[in-house]
Design an enzyme around this catalytic site. Structure first.
Site, PDB file in Angstrom:
ATOM      1  N   GLN A  60       0.834  -1.200   0.000  1.00 41.42           N
ATOM      2  CA  GLN A  60       0.000   0.000   0.000  1.00 41.42           C
ATOM      3  C   GLN A  60       0.872   1.255   0.000  1.00 41.42           C
ATOM      4  O   GLN A  60       1.135   1.828  -1.036  1.00 41.42           O
ATOM      5  CB  GLN A  60      -0.970  -0.012   1.180  1.00 41.42           C
ATOM      6  N   ASP A  61       1.356   1.675   1.164  1.00 39.27           N
ATOM      7  CA  ASP A  61       2.321   2.781   1.159  1.00 39.27           C
ATOM      8  C   ASP A  61       3.540   2.382   1.984  1.00 39.27           C
ATOM      9  O   ASP A  61       3.520   1.363   2.667  1.00 39.27           O
ATOM     10  CB  ASP A  61       1.697   4.112   1.611  1.00 39.27           C
ATOM     11  N   PRO A  62       4.629   3.145   1.893  1.00 36.80           N
ATOM     12  CA  PRO A  62       5.877   2.726   2.537  1.00 36.80           C
ATOM     13  C   PRO A  62       5.751   2.677   4.061  1.00 36.80           C
ATOM     14  O   PRO A  62       4.900   3.334   4.663  1.00 36.80           O
ATOM     15  CB  PRO A  62       6.875   3.814   2.111  1.00 36.80           C
ATOM     16  N   HIS A 131      -0.450   6.479   5.362  1.00 36.26           N
ATOM     17  CA  HIS A 131      -1.395   6.934   4.322  1.00 36.26           C
ATOM     18  C   HIS A 131      -1.413   8.454   4.138  1.00 36.26           C
ATOM     19  O   HIS A 131      -2.330   8.987   3.523  1.00 36.26           O
ATOM     20  CB  HIS A 131      -2.825   6.444   4.597  1.00 36.26           C
TER      21      HIS A 131
END
Length: 219
Positions: A60-62, A131
């Site tokens: 999804q995100d880092p 996020h």
């Protein structure tokens, strides 16, 4: 179409892409800590050439903790504690792949170099704020990455873990590729079906069936 430049060169000239880069740059200049470091944001593409991709694992995100993110989904640098989701990935590998033993590190560079694109759908994040860059526009870019791979390559394996990643299945033609879905490996959901999914052996069987050298998952 052989290179990321062929696949994405036009996309990088689009105004929206320049706006993303500028927004991230401005945040860094203002003193905001952004992960991964600027030099690592596009590591997934640097380590896995377009024409060598065999498997795509979507994140999804880092990671948003100190020193964790280095541009590869689920991966952390050598010497950084293995995050819980990655540890669960290792646990599934241990039961799925004969001879796999859980390594003492969480660095997945060796996978990337074999053709596993470890792609976060959002490529940057503010320190400590999961996020936080979800609305910057990165997904428009990474959707194009998925679409270009699905259109111009054949017999890839896409591992889509969790509802968020599974939404990207609409970008992929299942006639030409293997789409594997399961709950996310996070401790919150791994016991709902990630454990026992056997995605790693399924991927190797599919690659072998199509005359493609399977992945050595050992790290």
């Amino acid at each position: 179409m052989d290179t990321w430049h062929d696949a994405l060169g036009g996309e990088k000239q689009q105004p929206y892409f320049q706006e993303i880069l500028n927004a991230v740059r401005q945040e860094r200049l203002s003193g905001q800590i952004i992960y991964p470091p600027e030099a690592d944001v596009f590591n997934a593409f640097r380590l896995t050439a377009f024409d060598r991709v065999k498997v795509v694992i979507l994140g999804q995100d880092p990671y948003h903790g100190v020193g964790q993110a280095h541009g590869l989904a689920f991966s952390v640098r050598q010497g950084v504690r293995i995050p819980p989701s990655l540890l669960n990935i290792y646990k599934e590998l241990e039961t799925d792949i004969e001879g796999f033993s859980i390594p003492a590190h969480g660095c997945l560079t060796a996978w990337a170099e074999q053709g596993i694109l470890l792609l976060n759908t959002v490529l940057t994040v503010r320190a400590g704020q999961a996020h936080s860059h979800a609305l910057l526009g990165w997904e428009r870019f990474t959707d194009t990455v998925i679409r270009q791979l699905a259109t111009h390559r054949k017999h890839l394996v896409f591992m889509l873990w969790g509802g968020y990643a599974q939404q990207k299945g609409r970008l992929i033609d299942s006639q030409n590729h293997l789409i594997l879905t399961a709950p996310h490996p996070s401790p919150l959901s791994a016991y709902r079906g990630f454990f026992g999914c056997r995605h790693f052996s399924q991927a190797n069987s599919y690659l072998s069936q199509h005359g493609i050298e399977p992945i050595n998952w050992k790290l």
